[in-house]
Structure formats: structure tokens, C-alpha cells
Design a protein around this motif. Sequence first.
Motif, PDB file in Angstrom:
ATOM      1  N   GLU A 123       0.820  -1.207   0.000  1.00 47.53           N
ATOM      2  CA  GLU A 123       0.000   0.000   0.000  1.00 47.53           C
ATOM      3  C   GLU A 123       0.857   1.261   0.000  1.00 47.53           C
ATOM      4  OE1 GLU A 123      -2.397  -0.623   3.423  1.00 47.53           O
ATOM      5  OE2 GLU A 123      -3.627  -2.202   2.490  1.00 47.53           O
ATOM      6  N   ALA A 124       1.963   1.236   0.748  1.00 39.11           N
ATOM      7  CA  ALA A 124       2.850   2.393   0.791  1.00 39.11           C
ATOM      8  C   ALA A 124       3.520   2.621  -0.562  1.00 39.11           C
ATOM      9  CB  ALA A 124       3.915   2.198   1.870  1.00 39.11           C
ATOM     10  N   VAL A 125       3.932   1.545  -1.219  1.00 39.36           N
ATOM     11  CA  VAL A 125       4.541   1.647  -2.549  1.00 39.36           C
ATOM     12  C   VAL A 125       3.528   2.195  -3.547  1.00 39.36           C
ATOM     13  CG1 VAL A 125       5.414   0.275  -4.504  1.00 39.36           C
ATOM     14  CG2 VAL A 125       6.329  -0.091  -2.202  1.00 39.36           C
ATOM     15  N   ASN A 126       2.291   1.736  -3.474  1.00 41.45           N
ATOM     16  CA  ASN A 126       1.253   2.235  -4.388  1.00 41.45           C
ATOM     17  C   ASN A 126       1.031   3.735  -4.214  1.00 41.45           C
ATOM     18  OD1 ASN A 126       0.710  -0.177  -5.675  1.00 41.45           O
ATOM     19  ND2 ASN A 126      -0.967  -0.742  -4.304  1.00 41.45           N
ATOM     20  N   LYS A 127       0.998   4.197  -2.972  1.00 43.59           N
ATOM     21  CA  LYS A 127       0.803   5.625  -2.707  1.00 43.59           C
ATOM     22  C   LYS A 127       1.975   6.432  -3.254  1.00 43.59           C
ATOM     23  CE  LYS A 127      -0.138   8.884   1.071  1.00 43.59           C
ATOM     24  NZ  LYS A 127       1.008   9.780   0.850  1.00 43.59           N
ATOM     25  N   ALA A 128       3.194   5.974  -2.984  1.00 42.41           N
ATOM     26  CA  ALA A 128       4.384   6.684  -3.453  1.00 42.41           C
ATOM     27  C   ALA A 128       4.501   6.619  -4.971  1.00 42.41           C
ATOM     28  CB  ALA A 128       5.629   6.097  -2.793  1.00 42.41           C
ATOM     29  N   LEU A 129       4.075   5.516  -5.561  1.00 39.96           N
ATOM     30  CA  LEU A 129       4.099   5.387  -7.022  1.00 39.96           C
ATOM     31  C   LEU A 129       3.189   6.432  -7.659  1.00 39.96           C
ATOM     32  CD1 LEU A 129       4.970   3.869  -9.577  1.00 39.96           C
ATOM     33  CD2 LEU A 129       3.128   2.218  -9.141  1.00 39.96           C
TER      34      LEU A 129
END
Length: 290
Positions: A237-243
Amino acid sequence: MRAISAFRRFAALGTAVTLAVALAACGSDDKSAASGPDLGLMQSGTLRIGTLTDAPPNVYVKDGKFTGFDNDLITAVAAKLNLKPEFVGTDFSALLAQVNGGQYDLGSSSITVTEARKKTVAFSNGYDFGYLGLNTTKTSGITSFDQLNGKRVVVVQGTVQDDYATQKNLDPVRVPNYNAALGQLKAGTADAWVSPAEIGEKMAKEQGGGTVILAAKELSDAPMAFAVAKSNDKLREAVNKALDEVIADGTWTKLVEQYYPGRAVPPNFKPGSGSVKFTTPTAPATPAAG
């Protein structure tokens, strides 16, 4: 009166101490927020990334540094999360199992999302699209995928190109990496290599010795994404937000233009969550005739 005055001084001191403790607590919370939530990483503050060393322009090593479109993109994502990226080279055939087994926090290698792979790892939102490539030699006479029956076809083990060749009953020769696949073509021990088109085209031009070409390509239906362990929803989820953030700020577009100059984005492809506006990569200017 003296007793009242002493009481007031004591109360004021107590208020000051309470305020100091509260401020200290707020400072502690701010520091915790700045460092991000617990993402289940192998080492706090570091994003350990499994990748390949020999697949330009997507993932490769140049001057001792891991780079390429995918790795530069995940480096930008890590920066948004206040994490230091740490890249480690591996073989693609082992990468997904290594990610889910905890050897790496994340896998970066133009990994096409498939239902079979979802049984091993979880995926971020898609950040790229790709083409199946058909690499062969100038003298092979092979110009299309429908000419591969009865030919000696090489693929990198565990890739979607391996899946394609297997589904087409081509009985492919499986090798551990892209250099080995290219080597078979150059040595004449294979007639064709079903490749990721961008990688196959670049390697043909730079390392093909003038004999290897990309004869054909076709668009793949599935997006490419980063792999994380199935148990680590917080990291995904954190990677998706940062992406989404690096798509919104233009980083994704700049990297596309850098690594895939002139490549058109399919009309139905939207990177990340799909809800973020992005600038369509521009094609290089065509030199004026003269």
C-alpha cells in the motif's frame, strides 16, 4: 496569603512541566511520522530490492550501479517513503520465491502480473506495459511468431516469454538470464529468442554483433508491477501511494522519455492507481529534411 502564593507558584510549575512533556511527546510523534509506519522491512530505513543485472533498458548495472527504468523508478518511490534502496542481483527464475520468502523486501524486474504469479507474491499497481519480442538472426528467415513451430526457441526460465512458448507447444530451451539467451543466438545454437521486446531490441543493437535482430513484437495484455511478499500489505500500500506521487510529479514521464524514447503509450494504459493525471511522454523531434 503566603500559602496561596506558594500554591500558585507550584501550580504554575506543574503546568510548565506538563507542557514540556506534551511538547516532547509531540516531537517524538513527529519524528515517528517522518520515518514512516512499520512496513515490515528486513532492515529499518532500507528497502532491499531483488533485481537483475543484465536486462537493459529495464534493469541492469552500469559503472557498478544498478539502474534502468524499473530501478530508477523504484528509487524515486523509495525516496518518497524516506527509504534507502539497496539493490541485489539475482536470477529471474528465483526472484519471486525470494521476495515471498523474505530474502528481499521487493522485486524489481519488469515483472508482468499473471494469475499464476499471484499465487507466489502480491503486486503493486502497474507502472509499465510491454511487448513480447521475437529475436532472431538476419539470416534465419524468421519474421513472425507463427514461424516458430519446429524451431529451436530459447527463453529465460520463469518469464512470461517462457509461458508463451510453453503454451504454444514450442518446447523451449530455458536459460537463467538474458545474456545466456542472446549468447545462444550468436552461437547459432538457437533459431529464435522470445524476449521482452524492449530488452531484446536494445541487446540486439548493443551486443548482437551485427547478426541479431528484433524481427517482430506484439503487445502484452498484462501490466508490469513490483513484487512484494503476500503477507506485507503495508509495504504494498505504501509503494502504491508513493508510485502515484512520482507519476503525479512527472518523474514517471521523464523516465519513460529517457529509457524508451519515442515509444507510444497505449490508449488504455494508465500507470499506478489509474486515478492520477500524468503527462503523456513526448516523442523525440523529427529532424528537418534538408
